[in-house]
Design a protein around this motif. Sequence first.
Motif, PDB file in Angstrom:
ATOM      1  N   GLN A 217       0.839  -1.195   0.000  1.00 33.53           N
ATOM      2  CA  GLN A 217       0.000   0.000   0.000  1.00 33.53           C
ATOM      3  C   GLN A 217       0.878   1.250   0.000  1.00 33.53           C
ATOM      4  OE1 GLN A 217      -3.558  -0.356   2.708  1.00 33.53           O
ATOM      5  NE2 GLN A 217      -2.569  -2.276   3.289  1.00 33.53           N
ATOM      6  N   ARG A 218       0.584   2.173  -0.899  1.00 33.10           N
ATOM      7  CA  ARG A 218       1.405   3.367  -1.063  1.00 33.10           C
ATOM      8  C   ARG A 218       0.854   4.583  -0.325  1.00 33.10           C
ATOM      9  NH1 ARG A 218       6.090   1.150  -2.429  1.00 33.10           N
ATOM     10  NH2 ARG A 218       5.907  -0.188  -4.272  1.00 33.10           N
ATOM     11  N   SER A 219      -0.386   4.495   0.096  1.00 29.08           N
ATOM     12  CA  SER A 219      -0.999   5.639   0.774  1.00 29.08           C
ATOM     13  C   SER A 219      -1.969   5.130   1.822  1.00 29.08           C
ATOM     14  CB  SER A 219      -1.721   6.534  -0.237  1.00 29.08           C
ATOM     15  OG  SER A 219      -2.754   5.806  -0.900  1.00 29.08           O
ATOM     16  N   GLY A 220      -2.511   6.049   2.591  1.00 39.19           N
ATOM     17  CA  GLY A 220      -3.473   5.671   3.611  1.00 39.19           C
ATOM     18  C   GLY A 220      -2.798   5.271   4.907  1.00 39.19           C
TER      19      GLY A 220
ATOM     20  N   LEU B 245       2.516  -1.396   4.245  1.00 38.45           N
ATOM     21  CA  LEU B 245       2.071  -2.762   4.522  1.00 38.45           C
ATOM     22  C   LEU B 245       1.413  -3.339   3.277  1.00 38.45           C
ATOM     23  CD1 LEU B 245       0.530  -2.426   8.115  1.00 38.45           C
ATOM     24  CD2 LEU B 245       2.920  -2.789   7.423  1.00 38.45           C
ATOM     25  N   GLN B 246       1.381  -4.656   3.208  1.00 35.97           N
ATOM     26  CA  GLN B 246       0.802  -5.302   2.028  1.00 35.97           C
ATOM     27  C   GLN B 246      -0.716  -5.156   1.998  1.00 35.97           C
ATOM     28  OE1 GLN B 246       1.683  -8.527  -0.083  1.00 35.97           O
ATOM     29  NE2 GLN B 246       3.846  -8.029  -0.278  1.00 35.97           N
ATOM     30  N   GLU B 247      -1.258  -5.178   0.781  1.00 37.19           N
ATOM     31  CA  GLU B 247      -2.693  -5.036   0.561  1.00 37.19           C
ATOM     32  C   GLU B 247      -3.479  -6.131   1.277  1.00 37.19           C
ATOM     33  OE1 GLU B 247      -3.346  -5.430  -3.640  1.00 37.19           O
ATOM     34  OE2 GLU B 247      -2.589  -7.473  -3.687  1.00 37.19           O
ATOM     35  N   ARG B 248      -4.713  -5.770   1.658  1.00 40.07           N
ATOM     36  CA  ARG B 248      -5.629  -6.723   2.282  1.00 40.07           C
ATOM     37  C   ARG B 248      -6.929  -6.714   1.487  1.00 40.07           C
ATOM     38  NH1 ARG B 248      -7.513  -5.427   7.256  1.00 40.07           N
ATOM     39  NH2 ARG B 248      -6.979  -3.217   7.141  1.00 40.07           N
TER      40      ARG B 248
END
Length: 464
Positions: free
Chosen positions: A74-77, A82-85
């Motif tokens: 994940q690049r933002s938020g 951390l890796q996508e969920r």
Amino acid sequence: METLQTDYLVVGAGAMGMAFTDALIDHADVHVTLVDRRHAAGGHWQDAYPFVRLHQASVFYGVSSTVLGTGAVQRSGPEAGLQERARQSEIQAYYDHILDRRFIGSGRVTFLGGHQYHEEGGAHLVTSLVSGETTTIRVGRRVVDATYLSPTIPATTPPPFGVADGVDLRPVNELARLAAAPTDFVIVGAGKTATDGIVWLLGNGVSPDRIVWVRPRDPWMLNRAVVQPDPAVAFGLAADTMEAAAAAESLDDLFVGLEAAGAMLRIDTEVTPTMAKTPTLGEWELDLLRSVERVVRLGHVRHVTRHEIVLDDGAVPLAPGSLVVHCAASGLQYPPLVPIWEPDRIRLQTIRAGFPCFCAALAGYVEATRDDDRERNRLCPPNTLPDDATDWARMQVRGTIATRAYGGEPDIAAWANGCALNPSRVEPAQRDDPALRAATQRLDRHAESGLRRLSELADEPLAG
């Protein structure tokens, strides 16, 4: 009555049944009949609340042949880095693809959705929930029970307490479908479902002072940042666990040590949690949860009337216009531990600590590549799922012993290092990574003393 012939009858097309079937057909020339009472694959994901997301990285979930998602960071938020969920819709689409393209499309899997499995006089029968017609399944090799650990969720499980007429009580699924806003939201439950519900409410503009959190037990949760598909992170968590265990005077001390290491989280640092199912939690979610101050700690709910909530240790008033949100299904199931391979069937259970998809895929690989049940059970002993601190420590002991057993087999180790579901996967290009070397060296220093202490704390013997 129609009769079908198959090598394996897998009962349950949820996460574990799908992962087992996928690994089995990858490594054995067999036919599988997959049966589920739902009309699609994916198990409880067909019934889950619409804002649910995996609490772990997507790549740890699904089947071994096909990665869920893209493996993107994940690049933002709030979870940047951390890796996508995956969300519910993505998981449903993924299982549809696996079922249609990989399983049915191969000609080696028959799917009987909307069917209920039962046995009569030693015969294996499935009955359509639509037509009522029953089919006999002749099984050449194995029946596989992939429902042994099936979770319970609020959408399909009544609340474990009484509810008087006139009380506005709904499962967490209904939060996204409200026609009018209640005055207060009373969240009943302390696990992942409850925390998801609260985070969703806060993210949709509900003020923390409109949330009442009935928390029968405070939970320990794993920091999501230490459960990532990076071997340096995975071995670092293992090293933290063994180092904290080796120094722990008690189970509570163990968890406090893991909290100091940044691995464990608790909502209220003044309260010692008694629940240790340990789903992952983001630190941003922890900050939101701590904003809810109207917390009720009077044990479990016994019944709810239009005017009050009666609990084990007292009662609290229920404000007019309140919505009681049922998040109190037990989730994880705790049936007796039995050998995974028994004469009558295979009962899928976890093997290492956590990660049921990897465990089911491992069982499928071992079923395909070994021909002796004693050896299969030696390599893959069943593990417990955690509820409290003792269970969690016991899970670590059993999982460590199992990992050493199957990891000592060269072909299994090679398969596991090629399986994205494996949280301890080490790809060839990563073996010389300095961070990984440092983590494994630290684990080596503390592994034996930590394992011995975990065994003592959990009263779980290191040998049978």
